[in-house]
Design a protein around this motif. Structure first.
Motif, short mmCIF file in Angstrom:
data_model
loop_
_atom_site.label_atom_id
_atom_site.label_comp_id
_atom_site.label_asym_id
_atom_site.label_seq_id
_atom_site.Cartn_x
_atom_site.Cartn_y
_atom_site.Cartn_z
N SER A 140 0.83 -1.21 0.00
CA SER A 140 0.00 0.00 0.00
C SER A 140 0.87 1.26 0.00
CB SER A 140 -0.97 0.00 1.18
OG SER A 140 -0.28 -0.02 2.41
N ALA A 141 2.00 1.24 0.69
CA ALA A 141 2.90 2.40 0.69
C ALA A 141 3.50 2.59 -0.70
CB ALA A 141 3.99 2.22 1.73
N GLU A 142 3.88 1.49 -1.35
CA GLU A 142 4.41 1.59 -2.72
C GLU A 142 3.38 2.20 -3.66
OE1 GLU A 142 6.73 -1.46 -4.75
OE2 GLU A 142 6.78 -2.51 -2.82
N ARG A 143 2.14 1.73 -3.55
CA ARG A 143 1.07 2.26 -4.41
C ARG A 143 0.83 3.74 -4.15
NH1 ARG A 143 -1.21 -2.75 -3.28
NH2 ARG A 143 -2.52 -1.87 -1.67
N LEU A 144 0.85 4.13 -2.87
CA LEU A 144 0.62 5.53 -2.52
C LEU A 144 1.73 6.42 -3.09
CD1 LEU A 144 -1.24 7.49 -1.04
CD2 LEU A 144 0.13 7.07 1.03
N VAL A 145 2.96 5.98 -2.96
CA VAL A 145 4.08 6.76 -3.52
C VAL A 145 3.91 6.91 -5.02
CG1 VAL A 145 6.58 6.74 -3.96
CG2 VAL A 145 5.70 6.19 -1.67
N GLU A 146 3.60 5.82 -5.71
CA GLU A 146 3.42 5.88 -7.16
C GLU A 146 2.24 6.78 -7.54
OE1 GLU A 146 3.73 5.83 -11.05
OE2 GLU A 146 5.28 5.10 -9.69
N GLU A 147 1.17 6.70 -6.76
CA GLU A 147 0.01 7.55 -7.04
C GLU A 147 0.38 9.02 -6.92
OE1 GLU A 147 -4.20 8.45 -4.86
OE2 GLU A 147 -3.70 6.34 -5.18
N TYR A 148 1.10 9.39 -5.87
CA TYR A 148 1.52 10.78 -5.70
C TYR A 148 2.47 11.22 -6.82
CZ TYR A 148 -0.55 11.28 -1.02
OH TYR A 148 -1.42 11.37 0.03
N VAL A 149 3.41 10.35 -7.18
CA VAL A 149 4.34 10.70 -8.26
C VAL A 149 3.57 10.91 -9.56
CG1 VAL A 149 6.25 9.86 -9.68
CG2 VAL A 149 6.36 9.61 -7.20
N SER A 150 2.60 10.05 -9.82
CA SER A 150 1.88 10.12 -11.10
C SER A 150 1.06 11.41 -11.25
CB SER A 150 0.98 8.90 -11.29
OG SER A 150 -0.10 8.93 -10.39
N VAL A 151 0.71 12.06 -10.13
CA VAL A 151 -0.02 13.33 -10.21
C VAL A 151 0.88 14.51 -9.84
CG1 VAL A 151 -2.30 12.30 -9.91
CG2 VAL A 151 -1.03 13.07 -7.89
N ASN A 152 2.21 14.25 -9.87
CA ASN A 152 3.22 15.28 -9.64
C ASN A 152 3.17 15.88 -8.23
OD1 ASN A 152 5.52 16.30 -10.88
ND2 ASN A 152 4.54 18.26 -11.29
N GLU A 153 2.73 15.12 -7.26
CA GLU A 153 2.77 15.53 -5.85
C GLU A 153 4.03 14.91 -5.25
OE1 GLU A 153 1.10 17.64 -4.23
OE2 GLU A 153 -0.70 17.95 -5.42
N LEU A 154 5.16 15.43 -5.69
CA LEU A 154 6.44 14.81 -5.39
C LEU A 154 6.83 14.93 -3.92
CD1 LEU A 154 8.29 15.97 -8.61
CD2 LEU A 154 7.01 13.85 -8.21
N GLY A 155 6.49 16.04 -3.29
CA GLY A 155 6.75 16.20 -1.86
C GLY A 155 5.95 15.20 -1.03
N LEU A 156 4.69 15.02 -1.38
CA LEU A 156 3.87 14.04 -0.68
C LEU A 156 4.38 12.63 -0.91
CD1 LEU A 156 0.27 15.44 -1.27
CD2 LEU A 156 1.55 15.37 0.88
N ALA A 157 4.87 12.36 -2.10
CA ALA A 157 5.44 11.05 -2.40
C ALA A 157 6.64 10.77 -1.51
CB ALA A 157 5.83 10.95 -3.87
N LEU A 158 7.54 11.74 -1.40
CA LEU A 158 8.72 11.57 -0.56
C LEU A 158 8.33 11.41 0.91
CD1 LEU A 158 11.78 11.42 -0.22
CD2 LEU A 158 11.79 13.93 -0.15
N GLU A 159 7.44 12.28 1.38
CA GLU A 159 7.00 12.18 2.78
C GLU A 159 6.36 10.82 3.06
OE1 GLU A 159 5.60 16.06 4.86
OE2 GLU A 159 4.80 16.07 2.81
N SER A 160 5.52 10.35 2.15
CA SER A 160 4.85 9.06 2.34
C SER A 160 5.86 7.92 2.38
CB SER A 160 3.85 8.81 1.22
OG SER A 160 2.83 9.77 1.26
N LEU A 161 6.83 7.98 1.50
CA LEU A 161 7.86 6.95 1.44
C LEU A 161 8.64 6.91 2.75
CD1 LEU A 161 10.08 6.08 -1.53
CD2 LEU A 161 11.16 6.61 0.62
N VAL A 162 9.12 8.05 3.20
CA VAL A 162 9.93 8.10 4.42
C VAL A 162 9.09 7.76 5.65
CG1 VAL A 162 11.34 9.62 5.85
CG2 VAL A 162 11.51 9.76 3.39
N ASP A 163 7.86 8.24 5.70
CA ASP A 163 6.99 7.94 6.84
C ASP A 163 6.71 6.44 6.94
OD1 ASP A 163 6.91 10.58 7.60
OD2 ASP A 163 4.92 10.96 6.77
N ALA A 164 6.49 5.79 5.79
CA ALA A 164 6.23 4.35 5.80
C ALA A 164 7.43 3.59 6.32
CB ALA A 164 5.85 3.87 4.40
#
Length: 90
Positions: free
Chosen positions: A27-51
């Motif tokens: 689920s964390a991998e999917r969330l990171v990819e989802e954020y990257v795909s909509v160009n929410e790169l900061g949220l992607a990084l935060e989600s990755l590190v938080d997970a």
């Protein structure tokens, strides 16, 4: 910032998530990819590190350096540094 920069960051985040496969939940991998795909790169990084931090997963010095290099221009260095404190070195 230039569009090439955002494409580079997106590619780096995808590569990082790939390297961390097995330490991130599906689920964390999917969330990171989802954020990257909509160009929410900061949220992607935060989600990755938080997970990683929540699961207290090990993160290598090279992976930490990559995360901090991505975090700095986004203004997320403090957040990423705090989260990485919960991740031991391998």
């Amino acid at each position: 910032m230039e569009p090439d920069y955002f494409m580079w960051v997106a590619a780096e985040l995808r590569e990082l998530a790939s390297r961390l496969r097995g330490r991130l939940s599906d689920s964390a991998e999917r969330l990171v990819e989802e954020y990257v795909s909509v160009n929410e790169l900061g949220l992607a990084l935060e989600s990755l590190v938080d997970a990683l931090a929540e699961a207290e997963q090990p993160v290598s010095a090279d992976e930490r350096a990559t995360m901090l290099a991505l975090a700095n221009p986004m203004g997320l260095q403090d957040e990423v540094t705090r989260a990485l404190a919960f991740c031991p070195l391998p």
